[in-house]
Design a protein around this motif. Structure first.
Motif, mmCIF file in Angstrom:
data_model
loop_
_atom_site.group_PDB
_atom_site.id
_atom_site.type_symbol
_atom_site.label_atom_id
_atom_site.label_comp_id
_atom_site.label_asym_id
_atom_site.label_seq_id
_atom_site.Cartn_x
_atom_site.Cartn_y
_atom_site.Cartn_z
ATOM 1 N N GLN A 1 0.769 -1.239 -0.042
ATOM 2 C CA GLN A 1 0.069 0.018 0.008
ATOM 3 C C GLN A 1 0.706 1.240 -0.186
ATOM 4 N N ASN A 2 0.309 2.446 -0.316
ATOM 5 C CA ASN A 2 1.003 3.634 -0.114
ATOM 6 C C ASN A 2 1.073 3.758 1.518
ATOM 7 N N GLY A 3 1.918 4.632 1.827
ATOM 8 C CA GLY A 3 1.658 5.214 3.125
ATOM 9 C C GLY A 3 2.494 4.630 4.283
ATOM 10 N N SER A 31 11.302 6.587 1.356
ATOM 11 C CA SER A 31 11.485 7.260 0.089
ATOM 12 C C SER A 31 10.283 7.394 -0.714
ATOM 13 N N LYS A 32 9.572 6.439 -0.811
ATOM 14 C CA LYS A 32 8.324 6.455 -1.618
ATOM 15 C C LYS A 32 7.228 7.599 -1.088
ATOM 16 N N LEU A 33 7.136 7.472 0.291
ATOM 17 C CA LEU A 33 6.451 8.215 1.058
ATOM 18 C C LEU A 33 6.639 9.924 1.072
ATOM 19 N N ILE A 77 8.053 11.148 -1.542
ATOM 20 C CA ILE A 77 7.624 11.716 -2.994
ATOM 21 C C ILE A 77 6.065 11.863 -3.109
ATOM 22 N N ASN A 78 5.369 10.802 -2.270
ATOM 23 C CA ASN A 78 4.012 10.842 -2.192
ATOM 24 C C ASN A 78 3.510 12.119 -1.600
ATOM 25 N N CYS A 79 4.355 12.592 -0.359
ATOM 26 C CA CYS A 79 3.857 13.655 0.468
ATOM 27 C C CYS A 79 3.908 15.153 -0.384
ATOM 28 N N ILE A 80 4.489 15.222 -1.414
ATOM 29 C CA ILE A 80 4.364 16.275 -2.197
ATOM 30 C C ILE A 80 3.609 16.129 -3.477
ATOM 31 N N ILE A 81 3.403 14.925 -4.310
ATOM 32 C CA ILE A 81 2.840 14.930 -5.438
ATOM 33 C C ILE A 81 1.294 14.721 -5.119
ATOM 34 N N ASN A 82 0.958 14.038 -4.072
ATOM 35 C CA ASN A 82 -0.365 13.525 -3.782
ATOM 36 C C ASN A 82 -1.202 14.760 -3.557
ATOM 37 N N PRO A 83 -0.848 15.210 -2.348
ATOM 38 C CA PRO A 83 -1.683 16.322 -2.116
ATOM 39 C C PRO A 83 -1.551 17.633 -2.867
ATOM 40 N N ARG A 108 -2.893 17.378 -12.875
ATOM 41 C CA ARG A 108 -1.909 16.090 -13.244
ATOM 42 C C ARG A 108 -0.632 16.227 -12.977
ATOM 43 N N ASN A 109 -0.046 15.086 -12.545
ATOM 44 C CA ASN A 109 1.282 15.324 -11.714
ATOM 45 C C ASN A 109 2.149 16.263 -12.427
ATOM 46 N N GLY A 110 2.364 16.011 -13.770
ATOM 47 C CA GLY A 110 3.105 16.874 -14.512
ATOM 48 C C GLY A 110 3.109 18.424 -14.423
ATOM 49 N N THR A 161 11.653 13.583 -11.358
ATOM 50 C CA THR A 161 11.769 12.373 -11.906
ATOM 51 C C THR A 161 10.387 11.572 -12.035
ATOM 52 N N VAL A 162 9.485 11.639 -10.931
ATOM 53 C CA VAL A 162 8.349 10.858 -10.770
ATOM 54 C C VAL A 162 7.368 11.789 -11.824
ATOM 55 N N ALA A 163 7.447 13.086 -11.334
ATOM 56 C CA ALA A 163 6.166 13.701 -12.195
ATOM 57 C C ALA A 163 6.404 13.875 -13.376
ATOM 58 N N ALA A 201 8.037 11.472 -15.471
ATOM 59 C CA ALA A 201 7.391 10.065 -16.043
ATOM 60 C C ALA A 201 5.959 9.783 -15.572
ATOM 61 N N THR A 202 5.255 10.555 -15.126
ATOM 62 C CA THR A 202 3.654 10.285 -14.762
ATOM 63 C C THR A 202 3.167 11.627 -15.030
ATOM 64 N N CYS A 203 3.651 12.566 -15.987
ATOM 65 C CA CYS A 203 3.075 13.737 -16.110
ATOM 66 C C CYS A 203 1.557 13.917 -16.638
ATOM 67 N N ASN A 229 -0.548 11.473 -15.817
ATOM 68 C CA ASN A 229 -1.454 10.880 -14.871
ATOM 69 C C ASN A 229 -1.940 11.863 -13.770
ATOM 70 N N PHE A 230 -3.174 11.316 -13.111
ATOM 71 C CA PHE A 230 -3.770 12.113 -11.873
ATOM 72 C C PHE A 230 -3.179 11.382 -10.770
ATOM 73 N N SER A 231 -2.730 11.866 -9.814
ATOM 74 C CA SER A 231 -2.357 11.138 -8.386
ATOM 75 C C SER A 231 -3.477 10.316 -7.725
ATOM 76 N N SER A 232 -3.389 9.366 -7.036
ATOM 77 C CA SER A 232 -4.195 8.729 -6.225
ATOM 78 C C SER A 232 -5.260 9.539 -5.292
ATOM 79 N N MET A 233 -4.468 10.465 -4.860
ATOM 80 C CA MET A 233 -5.370 11.476 -3.816
ATOM 81 C C MET A 233 -6.128 12.590 -4.788
HETATM 82 O O1 KPL Z 1 2.149 7.016 -6.311
HETATM 83 C C1 KPL Z 1 1.714 7.663 -6.642
HETATM 84 C C2 KPL Z 1 0.053 7.814 -6.570
HETATM 85 O O2 KPL Z 1 -0.709 8.585 -7.392
HETATM 86 O O3 KPL Z 1 -0.398 7.470 -5.453
HETATM 87 C C3 KPL Z 1 2.396 8.859 -7.535
HETATM 88 C C4 KPL Z 1 3.986 8.550 -7.613
HETATM 89 C C5 KPL Z 1 2.495 10.145 -6.998
HETATM 90 C C6 KPL Z 1 2.015 8.402 -9.116
HETATM 91 O O4 KPL Z 1 0.826 9.538 -9.319
#
Ligand code: KPL
Length: 308
Positions: free
Chosen positions: A110-112, A189-191, A193-199, A207-209, A250-252, A254-256, A258-262
């Motif tokens: 899971q995430n988190g 390390s994943k958390l 990145i998620n702390c930034i992109i997701n919220p 979108r992430n990008g 890098t992640v944003a 690669a997934t530009c 995409n919408f994040s899960s949050m």
């Molecule tokens: O894990 C992700 C998520 O959306 O939960 C990221 C890495 C931000 C990719 O969208």
């Protein structure tokens, strides 16, 4: 209860994109696997035959037969893969406790962070494994998953304490999951990145990008990276090789598209994983007296936006 060692079925709890992709991985390798679904206790005998559809990275389409069993079924579980949202895990696992054999393995993907300790407290006798993946997956409809990005998957034991059953290790190796001594470092390390992109994508509904394209969002991204890096350093988890901002870029990138899960959770009026992502980070920041005003503000913004 005694575990029937001959039953090597992997039961999957949580059939979102990652749970469905993992079911497809087991099926592709002819490893026994079943889904679990919610039902009333009166429907405990329910077993539903389902079709799972996988669209692979090369866009080829595959279909598999798979059974889904009520969580209240009486068959014993020796291998459980938990792929629910982090905030659902404790409630989701409770009905399964009587079904878990005394040598069962519970693999949490899971995430988190933070939910692992809650689950370990519920299941003190069992082997709890934590897993992390950078594989990309999107659900098109129920049990129809698009594998959208190749990634790396690893697992390790909670607090690196116990020895992992070699049979389980070998099974996970078949689906390309690598053992990792310090799985918490991978999750952290994943958390981060998620702390930034997701919220940020959830609050700004983008979108992430766009975090890197819009100057105001770029500045928030940089400020939040600095707060989180200060916490990582104080926790003894600094990454000297790559800055958090570079990892986020890098992640944003690669997934530009995409919408994040949050962002999706807010859009579709579901709960979010904020307590197990930014909330978990804030707990450590408070304990270590590291001021994280932006992170704190972001948590309260998500709590205002999220359902309920
Ligand atoms: O894990 C992700 C998520 O959306 O939960 C990221 C890495 C931000 C990719 O969208």
């Amino acid at each position: 209860m005694h575990t029937n060692e001959t039953d090597r079925t992997w039961y999957i709890l949580g059939t979102g994109a990652i749970g469905t992709l993992w079911a497809a991985k087991f099926l592709q390798h002819s490893m026994p696997c079943r889904l679990l679904h919610r039902s009333n206790p009166e429907q405990s005998g329910d077993v539903i035959s389902c079709k799972l559809r996988l669209i692979k990275l090369d866009n080829s389409q595959h279909s598999y037969d798979i059974d889904s069993e009520s969580i209240y079924h009486d068959s014993e579980i020796s291998r459980l893969l938990v792929c629910t949202k982090s905030y659902q895990s404790v409630e989701a696992i409770k009905p399964l406790i009587p079904r878990l054999g005394d040598t069962a393995t519970v693999l949490i993907l899971q995430n988190g962070m933070g939910q692992h300790q809650q689950l370990a407290a519920l299941l003190p006798e069992l082997q709890i494994l934590l897993a992390s993946t950078t594989e990309g997956a999107l659900t098109r409809s129920a049990l129809e998953v698009k594998h959208s990005g190749a990634g790396i998957s690893s697992f390790g034991s909670l607090n690196h304490s116990s020895r992992i059953n070699p049979v389980i290790k070998a099974e996970l190796a078949r689906i390309n999951m690598q053992p990792e001594q310090d799985i918490e470092a991978v999750l952290w390390s994943k958390l981060s990145i998620n702390c930034i992109i997701n919220p940020l994508t959830a609050i700004h509904n983008c979108r992430n990008g766009q975090l890197l394209q819009n100057p105001q969002l770029l500045s928030l991204t940089q400020q939040l990276c600095a707060e989180i890096e200060a916490v990582s350093a104080a926790m003894g988890r600094p990454d000297k090789a790559t800055s958090l901002f570079d990892k986020v870029c890098t992640v944003a990138t690669a997934t530009c598209q995409n919408f994040s899960s949050m962002q999706q959770d807010i859009l579709f009026k579901r709960g979010t994983e904020i307590d197990f992502i930014n909330g978990y980070l804030q707990q450590h920041a408070d304990r270590l007296n590291i001021p994280c005003p932006l992170n704190r503000q972001i948590i309260s913004q998500i709590k205002h936006l999220q359902y309920p």
